[in-house]
Design an enzyme around this catalytic site. Structure first.
Site, short mmCIF file in Angstrom:
data_model
loop_
_atom_site.label_atom_id
_atom_site.label_comp_id
_atom_site.label_asym_id
_atom_site.label_seq_id
_atom_site.Cartn_x
_atom_site.Cartn_y
_atom_site.Cartn_z
N SER A 156 0.84 -1.19 0.00
CA SER A 156 0.00 0.00 0.00
C SER A 156 0.88 1.25 0.00
O SER A 156 1.78 1.38 -0.84
CB SER A 156 -0.94 -0.03 1.21
N ASP A 321 -8.57 -6.66 -4.84
CA ASP A 321 -8.20 -5.34 -4.34
C ASP A 321 -8.75 -4.28 -5.28
O ASP A 321 -8.23 -4.07 -6.37
CB ASP A 321 -6.68 -5.23 -4.23
N HIS A 354 -8.02 -5.19 -0.40
CA HIS A 354 -6.73 -4.52 -0.24
C HIS A 354 -5.93 -5.10 0.93
O HIS A 354 -4.70 -5.15 0.88
CB HIS A 354 -6.95 -3.02 -0.04
#
Length: 377
Positions: A156, A321, A354
């Site tokens: 991320s 995601d 995610h």
């Protein structure tokens, strides 16, 4: 008593390093001095060639693996990935976790005391970017005599930080692992971040960011921001599988109380986060996400931006995601290939959204292990 597993880091402790050399930030603000809190796992070899830097995501910190002696339930956020015999093997590598500048877990940030005023920085703490963090990573490495990281790894926002170091100091890293990340935020992602910020900024307890001196904390706003964020970290399939339309008490109450299990879960996550995180840091971290765009200075040409990079890359995405979709990772891969860099890419089947990059998944871990095993030290 803490019972250590054979593949566990075991008990760890955080340390602190102070920097007196002023740090010029991208915003043109200058920090006269600052501190970074960090943890390390494994041993730095005599050649100082086996160091791996792990970069954390928005709400992460330096506590990447292991547990604390006084709080054995506080397990590092990537404990399933790092340790002896794990994909990032601490028998081979010296692994470093740093709480980023601007964080709220010990590194200099909004909750720190400003030596010029004797008060907390609060809203006066300058906005920081991934480029600013890259500078701090290089200075940190210099403290350890590490000329070049064997690898820098992140998921991320951590993946964005990893890319930034590869661009700003290409001679300081040999391998980069970019997991569930993007080369820039989409308009939708910027919108999510703004709504989260507005929840905090409009909380009556925010007081323009100077809630410390008012003896308050914008808990309601931070709670709502986390609830919104958490929705974007999950997938529809994972929410359906875990919660569906299950009711807390088995029947409809016909009021506005929490009725569905998914509501209860989000409230719990929001409450827990609001007790542990600082609102000014949350605002700052979302801006670091928004501002990351290495192609901005190249007329939007990502391939031109990556012409500076020299490292080999591992890029991983997850099918479910939707916050940082596989398409975003493929854009990174294309830019790397356009520059004839060595890149390995995999799109991993997953239902966790995610948050997949944090999960225990055999295929995912096999890919990371295989890549790490091939890194020479």
């Amino acid at each position: 008593m803490f019972m250590q597993d054979s593949d566990s880091i075991g008990i760890v402790s955080a340390r602190r390093v102070h920097f007196d050399t002023p740090l010029s930030l991208k915003s043109r603000a200058v920090l006269d001095s600052y501190e970074l809190v960090y943890e390390t796992y494994g041993e730095l070899n005599p050649e100082r060639s086996n160091a791996i830097l792990v970069c954390h995501a928005l709400s992460g910190n330096h506590h990447v693996a292991g547990v604390y002696a006084d709080n054995p339930k506080n397990t590092g956020w990537w404990n399933n990935m790092i340790g002896p015999g794990k994909p990032i093997d601490t028998r081979k590598f010296f692994v470093i976790g740093i709480n980023n500048l601007g964080g709220c877990h010990g590194s200099t940030g909004p909750i720190s005391i400003n030596n010029r005023t004797g008060k907390r920085y609060g809203p006066d703490f300058p906005l920081v970017t991934t480029s600013d963090w890259a500078k701090t990573y290089v200075r940190f490495a210099d403290q350890f005599g590490i000329d070049c990281f064997a690898a820098i790894i992140g998921g991320s926002l951590g993946g964005m930080s990893a890319m930034q170091l590869a661009l700003d100091a290409p001679e300081r890293v040999r391998h980069v692992a970019v997991i569930a990340a993007s080369a820039r935020l989409t308009a939708q992602n910027i919108a999510f971040n703004d709504v989260a910020r507005q929840a905090i900024l409009t909380d009556p307890d925010f007081h323009g960011g100077d809630y410390y001196s008012h003896g308050t904390h914008p808990r309601r706003g931070l709670r709502l921001a986390r609830m919104l964020g958490h929705i974007t970290y999950l997938s529809d399939d994972s929410m359906a599988s875990k919660f569906g339309r299950e009711l807390r008490n088995g029947s409809l109450a016909f009021n506005y109380d929490v009725e569905f299990q998914i509501e209860s879960y989000l409230h719990y996550q929001g409450d827990k986060f609001a007790d542990l995180f600082d609102a000014n840091t949350y605002l700052l971290m979302t801006k670091a996400l928004d501002y990351f765009d290495p192609a901005q200075d190249y007329d939007g040409n990502l391939s031109a931006a990556f012409a500076r990079a020299q490292a080999d890359f591992l890029v991983l995405s997850f099918t479910s995601d939707w916050r940082f979709s596989p398409e975003r990772s493929r854009e990174i891969v294309k830019a790397l290939l356009d520059n004839k860099l060595n890149v390995s890419y995999a799109e991993i089947p997953s239902t966790y959204g995610h948050d997949s990059f944090l999960m225990q998944d055999d295929y995912y871990h096999q890919l990371v292990r295989a890549y790490m095993d091939n890194i020479s030290i």
